[in-house]
Design a protein around this motif. Structure first.
Motif, PDB file in Angstrom:
ATOM      1  N   GLY A 189      -4.828   8.778  -2.137  1.00 13.31           N
ATOM      2  CA  GLY A 189      -4.774   8.500  -0.700  1.00 13.31           C
ATOM      3  C   GLY A 189      -6.007   7.776  -0.207  1.00 13.31           C
ATOM      4  O   GLY A 189      -5.916   6.770   0.509  1.00 13.31           O
ATOM      5  N   LEU A 190      -7.175   8.276  -0.586  1.00 10.09           N
ATOM      6  CA  LEU A 190      -8.425   7.621  -0.178  1.00 10.09           C
ATOM      7  C   LEU A 190      -8.554   6.238  -0.790  1.00 10.09           C
ATOM      8  O   LEU A 190      -9.009   5.293  -0.135  1.00 10.09           O
ATOM      9  CB  LEU A 190      -9.620   8.493  -0.568  1.00 10.09           C
ATOM     10  N   GLY A 191      -8.138   6.112  -2.046  1.00 11.35           N
ATOM     11  CA  GLY A 191      -8.234   4.829  -2.734  1.00 11.35           C
ATOM     12  C   GLY A 191      -7.355   3.770  -2.100  1.00 11.35           C
ATOM     13  O   GLY A 191      -7.807   2.652  -1.839  1.00 11.35           O
ATOM     14  N   ILE A 192      -6.108   4.104  -1.824  1.00 13.95           N
ATOM     15  CA  ILE A 192      -5.210   3.099  -1.260  1.00 13.95           C
ATOM     16  C   ILE A 192      -5.650   2.741   0.158  1.00 13.95           C
ATOM     17  O   ILE A 192      -5.564   1.579   0.560  1.00 13.95           O
ATOM     18  CB  ILE A 192      -3.725   3.531  -1.327  1.00 13.95           C
ATOM     19  N   ALA A 195       0.835  -1.209   0.000  1.00 19.86           N
ATOM     20  CA  ALA A 195       0.000   0.000   0.000  1.00 19.86           C
ATOM     21  C   ALA A 195       0.866   1.255   0.000  1.00 19.86           C
ATOM     22  O   ALA A 195       0.622   2.183  -0.783  1.00 19.86           O
ATOM     23  CB  ALA A 195      -0.936  -0.003   1.208  1.00 19.86           C
ATOM     24  N   ILE A 196       1.885   1.283   0.829  1.00 21.17           N
ATOM     25  CA  ILE A 196       2.777   2.450   0.880  1.00 21.17           C
ATOM     26  C   ILE A 196       3.533   2.596  -0.436  1.00 21.17           C
ATOM     27  O   ILE A 196       3.671   3.703  -0.966  1.00 21.17           O
ATOM     28  CB  ILE A 196       3.752   2.339   2.074  1.00 21.17           C
ATOM     29  N   TRP A 256      -7.725  -1.338   3.538  1.00 17.94           N
ATOM     30  CA  TRP A 256      -8.675  -1.650   4.607  1.00 17.94           C
ATOM     31  C   TRP A 256      -9.531  -2.867   4.229  1.00 17.94           C
ATOM     32  O   TRP A 256      -9.714  -3.780   5.031  1.00 17.94           O
ATOM     33  CB  TRP A 256      -9.549  -0.431   4.889  1.00 17.94           C
ATOM     34  N   ILE A 257     -10.049  -2.871   2.999  1.00 17.40           N
ATOM     35  CA  ILE A 257     -10.859  -4.006   2.535  1.00 17.40           C
ATOM     36  C   ILE A 257     -10.026  -5.284   2.536  1.00 17.40           C
ATOM     37  O   ILE A 257     -10.481  -6.338   2.991  1.00 17.40           O
ATOM     38  CB  ILE A 257     -11.431  -3.720   1.123  1.00 17.40           C
ATOM     39  N   ASP A 258      -8.802  -5.199   2.047  1.00 17.67           N
ATOM     40  CA  ASP A 258      -7.918  -6.362   2.008  1.00 17.67           C
ATOM     41  C   ASP A 258      -7.676  -6.909   3.412  1.00 17.67           C
ATOM     42  O   ASP A 258      -7.767  -8.115   3.648  1.00 17.67           O
ATOM     43  CB  ASP A 258      -6.587  -5.981   1.344  1.00 17.67           C
ATOM     44  N   ILE A 259      -7.402  -6.015   4.350  1.00 11.22           N
ATOM     45  CA  ILE A 259      -7.157  -6.438   5.732  1.00 11.22           C
ATOM     46  C   ILE A 259      -8.409  -7.072   6.342  1.00 11.22           C
ATOM     47  O   ILE A 259      -8.340  -8.116   6.996  1.00 11.22           O
ATOM     48  CB  ILE A 259      -6.679  -5.236   6.594  1.00 11.22           C
ATOM     49  N   LYS A 260      -9.557  -6.474   6.114  1.00  5.44           N
ATOM     50  CA  LYS A 260     -10.809  -7.006   6.686  1.00  5.44           C
ATOM     51  C   LYS A 260     -11.173  -8.364   6.101  1.00  5.44           C
ATOM     52  O   LYS A 260     -11.691  -9.221   6.807  1.00  5.44           O
ATOM     53  CB  LYS A 260     -11.964  -6.018   6.470  1.00  5.44           C
ATOM     54  N   ILE A 261     -10.903  -8.567   4.833  1.00  5.41           N
ATOM     55  CA  ILE A 261     -11.254  -9.827   4.181  1.00  5.41           C
ATOM     56  C   ILE A 261     -10.272 -10.935   4.543  1.00  5.41           C
ATOM     57  O   ILE A 261     -10.666 -12.081   4.734  1.00  5.41           O
ATOM     58  CB  ILE A 261     -11.320  -9.644   2.653  1.00  5.41           C
TER      59      ILE A 261
END
Length: 122
Positions: free
Chosen positions: A107-110, A60-61, A115-120
């Motif tokens: 910034g918002l997109g990444i 992500a970074i 966040w979605i990747d981490i939650k899934i």
């Protein structure tokens, strides 16, 4: 370090098709400039996650730094410095107009894709 993750590749392809659709058929002032930039970092995130076995945060970074770097190159008219202003592919890939809104979209997109990747996945 090199892997192949099918689910991220499918996400990359889906986002690629959406981006191509937006580029070819959407000519407005919200979806094309903002949503397109929001989604492009997700596309790059999924592409990197497909092949690179490092932490999601690192990817992500990295994607965010890359995206900001391309935007900064637009500020300095990099395409023109290279003499590629008549090359349509270079003009589209590198871009031609700096925008603070693009940085916000990246910034918002990444953040959203991470966040979605981490939650899934965790």
């Amino acid at each position: 370090m090199i892997v192949f993750r099918r689910k991220y590749f499918v996400g990359f392809l889906l986002l690629l098709f959406i981006e191509i659709f937006i580029a070819l058929f959407v000519h407005d002032k919200i979806i094309r400039p903002f949503i397109g930039d929001f989604l492009v970092v997700g596309l790059l995130y999924c592409l990197a996650k497909t092949f690179i076995n490092v932490s999601s945060f690192s990817i992500a970074i990295g994607v965010l730094i890359f995206s900001f770097g391309v935007e900064i190159l637009q500020y300095f008219k990099f395409v023109e410095i290279l003499g590629l202003q008549d090359n349509r592919v270079a003009y589209i890939l590198i871009g031609n107009v700096f925008s603070w809104g693009d940085l916000l979209a990246y910034g918002l997109g990444i953040y959203a894709f991470y966040w979605i990747d981490i939650k899934i996945n965790y």
